[in-house]
Design a protein around this motif. Sequence first.
Motif, PDB file in Angstrom:
ATOM      1  N   GLU A 129      32.147 -13.034   6.427  1.00 55.42           N
ATOM      2  CA  GLU A 129      32.456 -12.106   7.525  1.00 55.42           C
ATOM      3  C   GLU A 129      31.185 -11.641   8.229  1.00 55.42           C
ATOM      4  O   GLU A 129      31.119 -11.626   9.455  1.00 55.42           O
ATOM      5  CB  GLU A 129      33.233 -10.915   6.977  1.00 55.42           C
ATOM      6  CG  GLU A 129      33.685  -9.952   8.057  1.00 55.42           C
ATOM      7  CD  GLU A 129      34.529  -8.812   7.505  1.00 55.42           C
ATOM      8  OE1 GLU A 129      34.480  -7.720   8.105  1.00 55.42           O
ATOM      9  OE2 GLU A 129      35.222  -9.006   6.497  1.00 55.42           O
ATOM     10  N   HIS A 130      30.162 -11.275   7.453  1.00 52.60           N
ATOM     11  CA  HIS A 130      28.914 -10.774   8.042  1.00 52.60           C
ATOM     12  C   HIS A 130      28.264 -11.827   8.945  1.00 52.60           C
ATOM     13  O   HIS A 130      27.789 -11.507  10.031  1.00 52.60           O
ATOM     14  CB  HIS A 130      27.939 -10.346   6.948  1.00 52.60           C
ATOM     15  CG  HIS A 130      26.636  -9.851   7.480  1.00 52.60           C
ATOM     16  ND1 HIS A 130      26.492  -8.601   8.024  1.00 52.60           N
ATOM     17  CD2 HIS A 130      25.431 -10.459   7.576  1.00 52.60           C
ATOM     18  CE1 HIS A 130      25.239  -8.443   8.433  1.00 52.60           C
ATOM     19  NE2 HIS A 130      24.574  -9.556   8.170  1.00 52.60           N
ATOM     20  N   GLU A 131      28.239 -13.064   8.488  1.00 58.61           N
ATOM     21  CA  GLU A 131      27.599 -14.140   9.254  1.00 58.61           C
ATOM     22  C   GLU A 131      28.534 -14.753  10.303  1.00 58.61           C
ATOM     23  O   GLU A 131      28.103 -15.585  11.082  1.00 58.61           O
ATOM     24  CB  GLU A 131      27.098 -15.248   8.301  1.00 58.61           C
ATOM     25  CG  GLU A 131      25.915 -14.853   7.456  1.00 58.61           C
ATOM     26  CD  GLU A 131      24.625 -14.735   8.251  1.00 58.61           C
ATOM     27  OE1 GLU A 131      24.571 -15.157   9.429  1.00 58.61           O
ATOM     28  OE2 GLU A 131      23.652 -14.213   7.692  1.00 58.61           O
ATOM     29  N   ARG A 132      29.809 -14.344  10.276  1.00 60.06           N
ATOM     30  CA  ARG A 132      30.818 -14.902  11.189  1.00 60.06           C
ATOM     31  C   ARG A 132      30.818 -16.432  11.133  1.00 60.06           C
ATOM     32  O   ARG A 132      30.733 -17.122  12.152  1.00 60.06           O
ATOM     33  CB  ARG A 132      30.596 -14.403  12.612  1.00 60.06           C
ATOM     34  CG  ARG A 132      30.766 -12.913  12.725  1.00 60.06           C
ATOM     35  CD  ARG A 132      30.727 -12.459  14.155  1.00 60.06           C
ATOM     36  NE  ARG A 132      31.053 -11.038  14.195  1.00 60.06           N
ATOM     37  CZ  ARG A 132      30.316 -10.139  14.828  1.00 60.06           C
ATOM     38  NH1 ARG A 132      29.244 -10.491  15.487  1.00 60.06           N
ATOM     39  NH2 ARG A 132      30.681  -8.884  14.827  1.00 60.06           N
ATOM     40  N   LEU A 133      30.892 -16.935   9.915  1.00 63.11           N
ATOM     41  CA  LEU A 133      30.858 -18.380   9.713  1.00 63.11           C
ATOM     42  C   LEU A 133      32.130 -19.031  10.246  1.00 63.11           C
ATOM     43  O   LEU A 133      33.235 -18.516  10.036  1.00 63.11           O
ATOM     44  CB  LEU A 133      30.702 -18.705   8.219  1.00 63.11           C
ATOM     45  CG  LEU A 133      29.436 -18.174   7.552  1.00 63.11           C
ATOM     46  CD1 LEU A 133      29.433 -18.535   6.070  1.00 63.11           C
ATOM     47  CD2 LEU A 133      28.187 -18.700   8.236  1.00 63.11           C
TER      48      LEU A 133
END
Length: 198
Positions: A136-140
């Motif tokens: 989620e943080h890296e929006r992979l």
Amino acid sequence: MDTSTWPRLLVVDVEGNGATPPDLVEAAVLPVVDGRLDTGTAGHWSSARPPGSPRRSRPRPDRPNPFGRCPPWQPSPTGTDLLGGAWICAHNAHVDHGVLTRHLPGWAPAGVLDTLRLARATYPALPSHSLDALIEHERLDLAGAPAQRHRATFDAYATALLLLALARHYPTWDAMAAVAVPPGLPGEPQREQEPTLW
């Protein structure tokens, strides 16, 4: 970072049966070549056949597990050859390394990268460094990921994308490895010894 200078690298994920230590139920291996996921040569095993068998399948433990009782996984030389001589990368890598070394006698990777350690060093203020939180943080973009979360193929794919995202924060492989290799595992950077009087 220039990914063309990276050593041979395989992102791995193993799924166990919940035992302590975990038994191998499923495994995935995804090469990263020149900063790209090499899905064409990826491996996935999800039955009683060992790596290197004619049909891809799932290695299963000899203890009861959520999928039922099944025969033990017999490692093959092909599986060892696939992993041999390469660096491996996993999220919380000591678990995957431990399972693989128990199931592949005589195998040792050239080195081990841990995306959990790497994420903690890169983003120390994040409240969670779980794979889900980092996705989620890296929006992979996981649109191309096979299967679903908590399957070996999906988690290896997500971990490989996470590794590439985190690698952008480091100028060289050595700088990244210095924080990503768990203590005591292969690839740990050699520390300079303090000079002594004698």
